[in-house]
Design an enzyme around this catalytic site. Structure first.
Site, mmCIF file in Angstrom:
data_model
loop_
_atom_site.group_PDB
_atom_site.id
_atom_site.type_symbol
_atom_site.label_atom_id
_atom_site.label_comp_id
_atom_site.label_asym_id
_atom_site.label_seq_id
_atom_site.Cartn_x
_atom_site.Cartn_y
_atom_site.Cartn_z
ATOM 1 N N SER A 14 39.948 33.783 34.903
ATOM 2 C CA SER A 14 40.454 34.749 35.886
ATOM 3 C C SER A 14 39.770 34.598 37.239
ATOM 4 O O SER A 14 40.398 34.799 38.281
ATOM 5 C CB SER A 14 40.342 36.187 35.366
ATOM 6 N N HIS A 111 27.489 35.782 37.776
ATOM 7 C CA HIS A 111 26.999 36.428 36.561
ATOM 8 C C HIS A 111 27.315 37.927 36.657
ATOM 9 O O HIS A 111 27.039 38.556 37.683
ATOM 10 C CB HIS A 111 25.493 36.213 36.422
#
Ligand code: GAR
Length: 205
Positions: A14, A111
């Site tokens: 995504s 992250h």
């Protein structure tokens, strides 16, 4: 000038898709030269194919060790002419010394937590289970460490009202999509200077 990018992804893709959309809409001045994946079933592959981006599959099982796997990745990156390497849900540590050295401060990762809190896998669940009220996202340079390279960009995200780890992950992911494309775009408009752990942005004139 558009920054030439290689994307490494292992799964859903995504962030990769959002990057391509941002490029298409003119918000991100980048050109994706190749998608490299370690997972032949990654949905990211279909995203690349639809956008006419070459796909390379590099699987650990085809190499005697991680150094030689990463050497193959390095050769593909060199061939692609990529200036930066964008890890978008690439779930393997980069272990190749030569790859890390040749692309020092040119490999970036996103992250889903405010590092150094909650490194490693399932960061959103780690933060949620810990009871953190604020988590976030971190975009950083990749080095030999696990999620501990010099930090380029961070955003704090309030997860205090989230009722599940999935809800927190969704909230963070929406922000990831926007932030990652912006950081990639910034490479087209300037450069990052790394001084020890600190990263300074120098816009091009
Ligand atoms: C993203 O949430 C990304 O931050 C995370 O994996 C997800 C990939 O989603 N990466 C890490 O946890 C790296 N340590 P995507 O495949 O839909 O972009």
């Amino acid at each position: 000038m558009a920054v030439k990018v290689a994307v490494l992804a292992s799964g859903r893709g995504s962030n990769f898709k959002a990057l391509l959309e941002s490029i298409k809409s003119g918000k991100c001045d980048a050109q994706v030269r190749v998608l490299i994946t370690n997972n032949p079933d990654a949905p990211a592959i279909a995203i690349a194919k639809q956008a006419g981006i070459p796909v390379e599959i590099v699987q650990g099982k085809d190499f005697p060790d991680r150094e030689s796997m990463d050497e193959r990745i390095r050769a593909l990156l060199d061939k692609s002419g990529a200036e930066i390497v964008v890890l978008a849900g690439y779930m393997l540590l980069i272990k190749g010394k030569k790859l890390l050295e040749s692309y020092r401060h040119r490999i970036i990762n996103i992250h889903p937590a405010l590092l150094p809190a909650f490194p490693g896998a399932d960061a959103q669940k780690q933060a949620f289970d810990y009871g953190a009220k604020i988590s976030g996202l971190t975009i950083h340079f990749v080095d030999e460490s696990l999620d501990a390279g010099p930090i380029i960009h961070q955003e704090a995200i309030d997860i205090s009202l989230c009722r599940s780890a999935d809800e927190a992950a969704k909230k963070i992911l929406e922000r990831e999509h926007e932030a990652y494309a912006k950081v990639v775009d910034s490479f087209a408009k300037g450069k990052y200077v790394v001084e020890g752990r600190r990263v300074r942005y120098v816009p091009a004139r």
